[in-house]
Design a protein around this motif. Structure first.
Motif, short mmCIF file in Angstrom:
data_model
loop_
_atom_site.label_atom_id
_atom_site.label_comp_id
_atom_site.label_asym_id
_atom_site.label_seq_id
_atom_site.Cartn_x
_atom_site.Cartn_y
_atom_site.Cartn_z
N HIS A 171 0.82 -1.21 0.00
CA HIS A 171 0.00 0.00 0.00
C HIS A 171 0.85 1.26 0.00
O HIS A 171 0.41 2.31 -0.50
CB HIS A 171 -0.94 0.00 1.21
N GLN B 234 -2.54 -3.10 -6.76
CA GLN B 234 -2.18 -3.23 -5.35
C GLN B 234 -0.81 -3.89 -5.18
O GLN B 234 -0.38 -4.20 -4.08
CB GLN B 234 -3.24 -4.04 -4.61
N GLN C 146 1.92 1.69 -3.64
CA GLN C 146 0.73 2.11 -4.38
C GLN C 146 0.45 3.60 -4.17
O GLN C 146 0.17 4.34 -5.12
CB GLN C 146 -0.48 1.29 -3.95
N ALA C 147 0.55 4.05 -2.93
CA ALA C 147 0.32 5.47 -2.64
C ALA C 147 1.36 6.35 -3.34
O ALA C 147 1.03 7.44 -3.84
CB ALA C 147 0.36 5.70 -1.13
N TYR D 153 0.35 6.81 -7.01
CA TYR D 153 -0.72 7.79 -7.20
C TYR D 153 -0.23 9.22 -6.98
O TYR D 153 -0.67 10.14 -7.66
CB TYR D 153 -1.89 7.47 -6.25
N ARG D 154 0.69 9.41 -6.04
CA ARG D 154 1.22 10.75 -5.80
C ARG D 154 2.08 11.24 -6.95
O ARG D 154 2.24 12.45 -7.15
CB ARG D 154 2.08 10.78 -4.52
N LYS E 5 -3.45 -4.08 3.76
CA LYS E 5 -4.43 -3.35 4.56
C LYS E 5 -5.29 -4.31 5.38
O LYS E 5 -6.52 -4.27 5.34
CB LYS E 5 -5.31 -2.46 3.67
N HIS F 199 -8.39 6.15 -9.53
CA HIS F 199 -8.84 5.82 -8.19
C HIS F 199 -10.36 5.72 -8.11
O HIS F 199 -10.91 4.80 -7.49
CB HIS F 199 -8.34 6.87 -7.19
#
Length: 245
Positions: A21, A235, A24-25, A28-29, A201, A40
């Protein structure tokens, strides 16, 4: 398209052992805000299925695990592969990470030393793939009392090829807006494959690594190479690279 980032941690990079995760974050950033919002919130749709159409590898490099802390530490060069069949995504992730010059993973940071772009081309309806992050295939079933449970499949089981082919067809339809070419996809595991359990998660996910040979319609095999094999690609599952003949 595949983009391989070479990262150099500042000192040592200690992150949670279950870090999917976090990567993955970071993805996206690093991409354009509008594209990130689209992926998303919506993604590419086929029927009632939605796909992000990107995948990423495990972090690759020398590491040390601290079981008592539940962390993994990288002190030297780390490689991360991100793949997608969508040119806009590939351009956005490359430009975003290069412009910043560093990648933040949780509370740790690493300098981006270089990137290498590769476009693997599938030919002759056959591809040998090395799995860079575990391939996940599953079905959600109902128990007699009506409760749902997840059944994971491994290479060689009767439903494995069917599920993998169905997944690739839906990805193709979601991206191109038309039915995928006719023909079956067959999977053959080459050598030993290992099961991996990943906690994403607070959900334990089962996947498999190793080397696989796929045969079938070239367009579907190309989708497997670029978008990833199986489910949950965005993911951090099912990222692959082609083993050159």
């Amino acid at each position: 398209m595949h983009i391989c980032f070479s990262l150099r941690p500042e000192g040592s990079m200690e992150i949670p052992l279950q870090y999917n995760h976090i990567v993955q974050a970071a993805v996206y950033r690093s991409i354009d805000a509008d594209l990130a919002a689209f992926l998303h919130d919506q993604g590419y749709q086929s029927g009632n299925r939605r796909f992000k159409l990107f995948a990423f590898s495990r972090l690759m490099g020398k590491f040390r695990i601290k079981p008592d802390k539940g962390t993994i530490t990288f002190a030297d060069e780390v490689k991360l592969v991100i793949s997608s069949p969508v040119d806009e995504f590939c351009q956005s992730i490359a430009n975003g990470i290069l412009t910043k010059g560093r990648l933040r993973l949780g509370t740790a940071e690493a300098e981006v030393e270089k990137l290498v772009v590769r476009q693997y081309r599938v030919e002759d309806g056959r591809a040998v793939l090395r799995i860079l992050s575990p391939v996940v295939l599953y079905s959600t079933l109902l128990k007699p009392d009506g409760r749902k449970y997840t059944c994971y499949f491994q290479p060689g089981e009767p439903d494995y090829d069917t599920l993998l082919e169905s997944n690739l067809r839906k990805k193709y339809e979601a991206l191109y807006g038309q039915a995928a070419p006719e023909g079956n996809v067959k999977v053959r595991r080459l050598g030993r494959g290992d099961m991996r359990l990943v906690n994403y998660k607070n959900t334990v996910i089962k996947g498999y690594t190793g080397v696989m040979e796929l045969s079938g319609p070239t367009e579907l095999l190309q989708m497997a190479v670029d978008a990833g094999l199986g489910s949950k690609n965005s993911q951090g599952f099912g990222c692959v690279e082609v083993v050159e003949r």
